[in-house]
Design a protein around this motif. Sequence first.
Motif, PDB file in Angstrom:
ATOM      1  N   TRP A 126       1.141   4.320  -2.862  1.00 57.25           N
ATOM      2  CA  TRP A 126       0.711   5.778  -2.562  1.00 57.25           C
ATOM      3  C   TRP A 126       1.804   6.690  -2.934  1.00 57.25           C
ATOM      4  N   ALA A 183       0.820  -0.906  -0.188  1.00 56.76           N
ATOM      5  CA  ALA A 183       0.054   0.026  -0.058  1.00 56.76           C
ATOM      6  C   ALA A 183       0.864   1.466   0.068  1.00 56.76           C
ATOM      7  N   GLY A 196      -3.893   2.143  -2.525  1.00 55.45           N
ATOM      8  CA  GLY A 196      -3.101   1.513  -1.466  1.00 55.45           C
ATOM      9  C   GLY A 196      -4.002   0.364  -0.814  1.00 55.45           C
TER      10      GLY A 196
END
Length: 294
Positions: free
Chosen positions: A184, A180, A274
Motif C-alpha cells: 500500500w 500488504a 495489499g
Amino acid sequence: MAVEVVEAPWGAGVPVERFEEILKADKSHLIKAVLVTHNETATGVRSDIAAVRRALDAAGHSALLLVDGVSSIGCMDFRMDEWAVDVAVTGSQKGFMLPVGLAIVAFSRRAIAAIEQADLPRTFFDVRDMARSYANGAYPYTPAVGLLNGLKVSAEMLMAEGLENVFARHRRIASGVRAAVAAWGLELCAAEPSLYSETVSAIRTPSGFDANTIISHAAQKYDVAFGVSLGEVAGKLFRIGHLGSLTDVMMLSGLAAAEMAMADVGIPIRLGSGVAAAQDHYRAAHADRYKVAA
C-alpha cells in the motif's frame, strides 16, 4: 507509593539501557517492581522481556519483574520461567479467544514470597485468599462459569494445535499483513522490524488523512471493526488485529475491507495490491508444507 515512569517515543520498545541505569543507581533497592508491557497494542510494538531480565540481573537488583502479556500470551512466545518473570497477566479476550471477563495472572515463587511478607490490608487482590479457596475446591467470589469452561476448551485447542504451531501461525499471518502494508506504500508505527508485533499492526495513514474516518467508514459500510489510535498517535493510524482464532484466508478478507475503506475515503491505494502481496506471502509460506502436483 512512588512510580517512576520511563518515557519512550511512540513506536519504540522498552528502553532497556535506561532501565539498567536506573536500577544500578538504586543502591538501596527502593524500587520494588519493574513493570513492562510485552506487546503494546496501541502501537503494535513488541518489547524484549528477556533483555529487561538481563538488565535486572546486570544491576544485581532484587525488584520483581511484572509483565503485561494481555495481547501476547497464547499468541507469541512467552517464557515466564526462562525470563524469570515474577508476575504475568493476560486476559480471556485475546489469545484465549473468549469474551472479555477473565483476568488470568501467574505468580513466581518469589512473587508469592513477597505477597506473604506484605502487610498492606487487602481483600479483592489478596491472592492468598484465592489460593485457600482453590485448595478447598471453591472460588473466592461468584465464578464466571461460562468463561471458565470456555477457557478450558480454548487451552485444549491451543495445546492440540501445539504452541510452536500457534506462534508460527501468528508470525505468518502478521508477516502477510506487513507485506500488504508495504504494498500500500504505508508504514507501521513500530520503529523497526525487531519491534513488530505478531498480534496487531498499527498502520500510519498519509499526512492529511484522519485515520478515524477509515475506522468509522469500515464499520458503517462494511461491518468490519478496526482499532482506533490513541494518545500521541490519535488520528494518525488505524490498527488491524491478527490474533486468536484466525487463519490466512480470514486475514485476507480483513485486508480487502481495509483496502476498500481506504480507497473510499480517498487514500491513493490500488485495490487488490495489499491482498495480492499477502496472498503471495501465504502461498510461499505454505509451499513446503503442501506440495501441489503440476
